[in-house]
Design an enzyme around this catalytic site. Structure first.
Site, PDB file in Angstrom:
ATOM      1  N   HIS A  75      52.040  15.459  38.844  1.00  0.00           N
ATOM      2  CA  HIS A  75      52.212  14.148  38.186  1.00  0.00           C
ATOM      3  C   HIS A  75      51.069  13.845  37.226  1.00  0.00           C
ATOM      4  O   HIS A  75      49.936  14.285  37.435  1.00  0.00           O
ATOM      5  CB  HIS A  75      52.432  13.009  39.200  1.00  0.00           C
ATOM      6  CG  HIS A  75      51.252  12.635  40.042  1.00  0.00           C
ATOM      7  ND1 HIS A  75      51.321  12.532  41.416  1.00  0.00           N
ATOM      8  CD2 HIS A  75      49.969  12.309  39.729  1.00  0.00           C
ATOM      9  CE1 HIS A  75      50.145  12.145  41.884  1.00  0.00           C
ATOM     10  NE2 HIS A  75      49.316  12.010  40.876  1.00  0.00           N
ATOM     11  N   GLU A 104      55.925  10.792  38.838  1.00  0.00           N
ATOM     12  CA  GLU A 104      56.167  11.809  39.859  1.00  0.00           C
ATOM     13  C   GLU A 104      57.230  12.802  39.370  1.00  0.00           C
ATOM     14  O   GLU A 104      57.941  12.532  38.400  1.00  0.00           O
ATOM     15  CB  GLU A 104      56.633  11.119  41.151  1.00  0.00           C
ATOM     16  CG  GLU A 104      55.592  10.175  41.751  1.00  0.00           C
ATOM     17  CD  GLU A 104      54.452  10.899  42.465  1.00  0.00           C
ATOM     18  OE1 GLU A 104      54.137  12.052  42.132  1.00  0.00           O
ATOM     19  OE2 GLU A 104      53.851  10.267  43.369  1.00  0.00           O
ATOM     20  N   ASP A 160      51.319  17.633  42.818  1.00  0.00           N
ATOM     21  CA  ASP A 160      52.723  17.886  42.488  1.00  0.00           C
ATOM     22  C   ASP A 160      52.969  17.879  40.978  1.00  0.00           C
ATOM     23  O   ASP A 160      54.107  17.856  40.528  1.00  0.00           O
ATOM     24  CB  ASP A 160      53.623  16.845  43.184  1.00  0.00           C
ATOM     25  CG  ASP A 160      53.294  15.407  42.768  1.00  0.00           C
ATOM     26  OD1 ASP A 160      52.437  15.211  41.875  1.00  0.00           O
ATOM     27  OD2 ASP A 160      53.890  14.473  43.332  1.00  0.00           O
ATOM     28  N   ASP A 188      47.605   3.338  35.208  1.00  0.00           N
ATOM     29  CA  ASP A 188      48.449   2.906  36.330  1.00  0.00           C
ATOM     30  C   ASP A 188      47.711   1.965  37.271  1.00  0.00           C
ATOM     31  O   ASP A 188      46.494   1.783  37.174  1.00  0.00           O
ATOM     32  CB  ASP A 188      48.990   4.132  37.100  1.00  0.00           C
ATOM     33  CG  ASP A 188      47.946   5.224  37.297  1.00  0.00           C
ATOM     34  OD1 ASP A 188      46.743   4.917  37.190  1.00  0.00           O
ATOM     35  OD2 ASP A 188      48.325   6.362  37.562  1.00  0.00           O
TER      36      ASP A 188
HETATM   37  C1  F6R Z   1      45.375   7.937  38.409  1.00  0.00           C
HETATM   38  C2  F6R Z   1      46.261   8.958  37.864  1.00  0.00           C
HETATM   39  C3  F6R Z   1      46.724  10.077  38.711  1.00  0.00           C
HETATM   40  C4  F6R Z   1      45.547  10.940  39.187  1.00  0.00           C
HETATM   41  C5  F6R Z   1      46.042  12.076  40.070  1.00  0.00           C
HETATM   42  C6  F6R Z   1      44.896  12.938  40.572  1.00  0.00           C
HETATM   43  O1  F6R Z   1      45.073   6.967  37.426  1.00  0.00           O
HETATM   44  O2  F6R Z   1      46.634   8.851  36.738  1.00  0.00           O
HETATM   45  O3  F6R Z   1      47.615  10.882  37.982  1.00  0.00           O
HETATM   46  O4  F6R Z   1      44.890  11.451  38.065  1.00  0.00           O
HETATM   47  O5  F6R Z   1      46.720  11.540  41.159  1.00  0.00           O
HETATM   48  O6  F6R Z   1      44.092  12.194  41.430  1.00  0.00           O
HETATM   49  P1  F6R Z   1      42.669  12.743  41.903  1.00  0.00           P
HETATM   50  O7  F6R Z   1      41.808  12.789  40.698  1.00  0.00           O
HETATM   51  O8  F6R Z   1      42.178  11.745  42.905  1.00  0.00           O
HETATM   52  O9  F6R Z   1      42.919  14.096  42.474  1.00  0.00           O
END
Ligand code: F6R
Length: 256
Positions: free
Chosen positions: A134, A139, A132, A63
């Site tokens: 994701h 989301e 959440d 992403d």
């Molecule tokens: C980012 C991604 C997101 C993160 C998630 C957790 O490339 O794919 O799904 O893995 O938001 O983020 P952190 O690791 O910062 O808690």
């Protein structure tokens, strides 16, 4: 699903790093899907320390924020080059990160999917999880069959990510993300989660129903998904003792 619980984030990361090292050893031209955020930082450090050969590896990132210049310190482009790529011998033309400044976003997303197909599909996808549930930036209520597309970040995700920006207002509201259907086509999914703030999302993903409210729960349908967790992220799993027992009693040939 294989649920691997280790006492610390470092120990869980070292299992994940060994999985990737073994893949690169067996398939030097592997296609790897990568994630950003705080979770994979230890993994990228471990992979750099292993001095693996990335010369024939192709990567696709999950992403990117929409609207941040590439050079912005919080763009996922900057994140990946700063934290992994520039410390390896990867060929820049083999690196793929969604372009958050594409003029034609639907066209870009369709082309990104095509590039993944042209590369032969993703061998191993690294995943983190949002509080959440994701994965990527899919989301809650994202279609479980979704493909690469634009998404609107939830207020919760913007709040979670505000720690990387000077203020909440600076956190972009939109992103491009691989879809859940795209992630499910990876041959292997490798989820990392650390810390008590991930425990609820992990428990729902692993032991709850499969539901678009917790997008990571779709991994229950994946034929080869590993979860590398520290003890805190595993803190709400009802069957944690069982997962530990299974891991401790793997046949020798299955050891990671
Ligand atoms: C980012 C991604 C997101 C993160 C998630 C957790 O490339 O794919 O799904 O893995 O938001 O983020 P952190 O690791 O910062 O808690």
């Amino acid at each position: 699903m294989e649920i691997i619980i280790q006492p610390t984030a470092e120990a869980a990361t070292s299992v994940a790093a060994r999985v990737i090292a073994r893949l690169l050893n067996e398939k030097p031209n592997a296609v790897i899907g990568l994630a950003t955020g705080s979770t994979p930082l230890l993994l990228y450090r471990a992979l750099i320390d292993m001095k693996l050969d990335w010369s024939r590896v192709t990567t696709f990132n999950l992403d990117e924020y929409i609207g941040l210049p590439k050079e912005h310190p919080q763009s996922y482009y900057s994140f990946m080059w700063d934290n992994l790529f520039r410390h390896t011998n990867i060929a820049p033309e083999n690196v793929h990160i969604p372009d958050g400044n594409a003029k034609d976003i639907p066209g870009f997303c369709a082309a990104y999917e095509q590039r993944i197909r042209d590369a032969g599909g993703i061998d191993l996808q690294v995943l983190g999880i949002g509080t959440d549930g994701h994965i990527g930036f899919n989301e809650p209520t994202s279609s479980l069959a979704s493909r690469t597309r634009i998404k609107t970040l939830t207020p919760q995700t913007r709040q979670d990510n505000a720690r990387f920006f000077a203020s909440l207002d600076e956190v972009p509201t939109h992103c491009i993300t691989m879809g859940i259907g795209t992630i499910m086509e990876a041959r292997h999914n490798l989820m990392l989660a650390f810390g008590a703030n991930k425990a609820h999302a992990i428990a729902e993903a692993v032991e709850g129903p499969i539901t678009a409210i917790n997008p990571a729960s779709i991994l229950q349908m994946h034929p080869d998904a590993k979860f590398c967790l520290d003890a805190d992220a595993a803190g709400e799993l009802k069957r944690a003792d069982y997962y530990r027992w299974v891991y401790d009693n793997k046949p020798e040939w299955q050891h990671l």
